[in-house]
Design a protein around this motif. Structure first.
Motif, PDB file in Angstrom:
ATOM      1  N   GLU A 151       0.841  -1.192   0.000  1.00 12.94           N
ATOM      2  CA  GLU A 151       0.000   0.000   0.000  1.00 12.94           C
ATOM      3  C   GLU A 151       0.876   1.242   0.000  1.00 12.94           C
ATOM      4  O   GLU A 151       1.984   1.235   0.564  1.00 12.94           O
ATOM      5  N   ASP A 152       0.356   2.308  -0.590  1.00  9.22           N
ATOM      6  CA  ASP A 152       1.164   3.517  -0.732  1.00  9.22           C
ATOM      7  C   ASP A 152       1.626   4.075   0.609  1.00  9.22           C
ATOM      8  O   ASP A 152       2.778   4.482   0.760  1.00  9.22           O
ATOM      9  N   GLY A 153       0.767   4.092   1.604  1.00 12.19           N
ATOM     10  CA  GLY A 153       1.126   4.683   2.899  1.00 12.19           C
ATOM     11  C   GLY A 153       2.273   3.951   3.569  1.00 12.19           C
ATOM     12  O   GLY A 153       3.151   4.571   4.194  1.00 12.19           O
ATOM     13  N   ARG A 154       2.306   2.628   3.451  1.00 17.36           N
ATOM     14  CA  ARG A 154       3.354   1.831   4.078  1.00 17.36           C
ATOM     15  C   ARG A 154       4.711   2.064   3.425  1.00 17.36           C
ATOM     16  O   ARG A 154       5.750   1.816   4.046  1.00 17.36           O
ATOM     17  N   LEU A 155       4.717   2.557   2.196  1.00 19.27           N
ATOM     18  CA  LEU A 155       5.984   2.822   1.518  1.00 19.27           C
ATOM     19  C   LEU A 155       6.715   4.029   2.111  1.00 19.27           C
ATOM     20  O   LEU A 155       7.880   4.273   1.781  1.00 19.27           O
TER      21      LEU A 155
END
Length: 320
Positions: A151-155
């Motif tokens: 997911e984008d946020g975890r990146l």
């Protein structure tokens, strides 16, 4: 020692993360990491399943309702709007069409694209504990269990970002191996190059995979290959720690014990100790080891993916 390739690996991505105004409110969720940094290293394939199944822009938002394992995607205003099956069908379709991608970056919290902890509602409107996975994401990932997804946020977490991109390049390397023809020799050579990368991520699986290939006997590589690769991707999904990285650094330093001075050995041990204690990032001991490798070449060490599992200019190991 470089992971850069003439053809950039393909990564599917939620279209809103590249700035496309496809969200329910006609907005976007542009990710600077994706649109400004990673775009130089990957060919992105933007996908918006909600638009693809015919929902307009702007549109009525949907939410997930019911059982966490089989939620329904229902309109937040019109409860008669149920797009569960169209989203699932589109997920299956894209899983077939995007057979050449090496990873997928999903929009977090989305009822169609979220990978985990997406809000799940009771039929009467209360939010349930735990959350669930988006309808499209579930259908797609079920067809590609080994594909690196995030997911984008975890990146935004440097450890998770480095882990995901390491897996993407490993997936790309495997696809290249398959294109060139899988054989017993190519399989053992591939494993040899990933030896220390595996040791850093999952020492137990590193030994298990070594044994799997050691016991290969007369087994056809085309039969063993998929089992090996699935186990490899599962192992790489486990994030390496300072402890496991330090163990690999110690193993690598052992190759120089006959070729460098006592003072150089002490310096290597000092820097590895600093890394283990969190004083310096991983790039510091690795740079020192690469320096000695240039002056004292070792073909086996030079081929190790661990030394450069992703393009150096991404600077991923400067932050871990």
């Amino acid at each position: 020692m470089s992971s850069e390739r003439p053809n950039k690996p393909k990564i599917a991505i939620s279209a809103c993360l590249l700035g496309a105004e496809v969200r329910y409110n006609a907005g976007h969720k542009n990710s600077r990491l994706c649109s400004e940094v990673l775009r130089d290293y990957f060919d992105f394939v933007p996908v918006c399943p909600e638009v693809a199944i015919g929902l307009g822009i702007p549109r009525e938002p949907i939410r997930l309702v019911g059982d966490a394992h089989q939620p329904r995607a229902i309109g937040t205003v019109d409860a008669q709007l149920d797009v569960t099956q169209p989203l699932a069908d589109y997920g299956h379709r894209m899983a077939n069409e995007l057979a050449d991608i090496c990873g997928y970056i999903f929009m977090q919290k989305s009822p169609s694209c979220g990978l985990e902890r997406v809000k799940l509602y009771h039929p009467r409107g209360h939010v349930q504990d735990g959350g669930t996975r988006g309808i499209y994401a579930r259908a797609f990932c079920d067809r590609h269990p080994d594909l690196p997804v995030e997911e984008d946020g975890r990146l935004n977490d440097p450890v998770l970002r480095e882990n995901f991109l390491t897996r993407v390049f490993a997936y790309s390397a495997w696809q290249e191996l398959l294109r060139n023809g899988l054989s017993r020799r190519s399989l053992t050579d591939f494993h040899a190059r990933y030896k220390y990368q595996l040791m850093a991520h999952n020492p137990v699986q590193y030994k298990a995979l070594g044994k799997l290939l050691g016991d290969m006997g007369t087994t056809d590589a085309r039969e063993l290959g998929p089992r090996y690769f699935s186990a490899l991707m599962t192992a790489l999904k486990q994030c390496a720690t300072r402890g496991t990285h330090s163990n690999v650094l110690q193993h690598l330093s052992g190759y120089f014990k006959q070729s460098i001075s006592r003072e150089d050995k002490q310096e290597i041990q000092h820097v590895i100790g600093q890394y283990r204690q969190g004083i310096v990032p991983l790039v510091v001991p690795l740079t020192l080891l690469k320096h000695h490798l240039r002056h004292h070449p070792d073909p086996y060490i030079a081929q190790q993916v661990y030394l450069q599992p992703h393009p150096e200019n991404l600077s991923l190991r400067n932050a871990i």
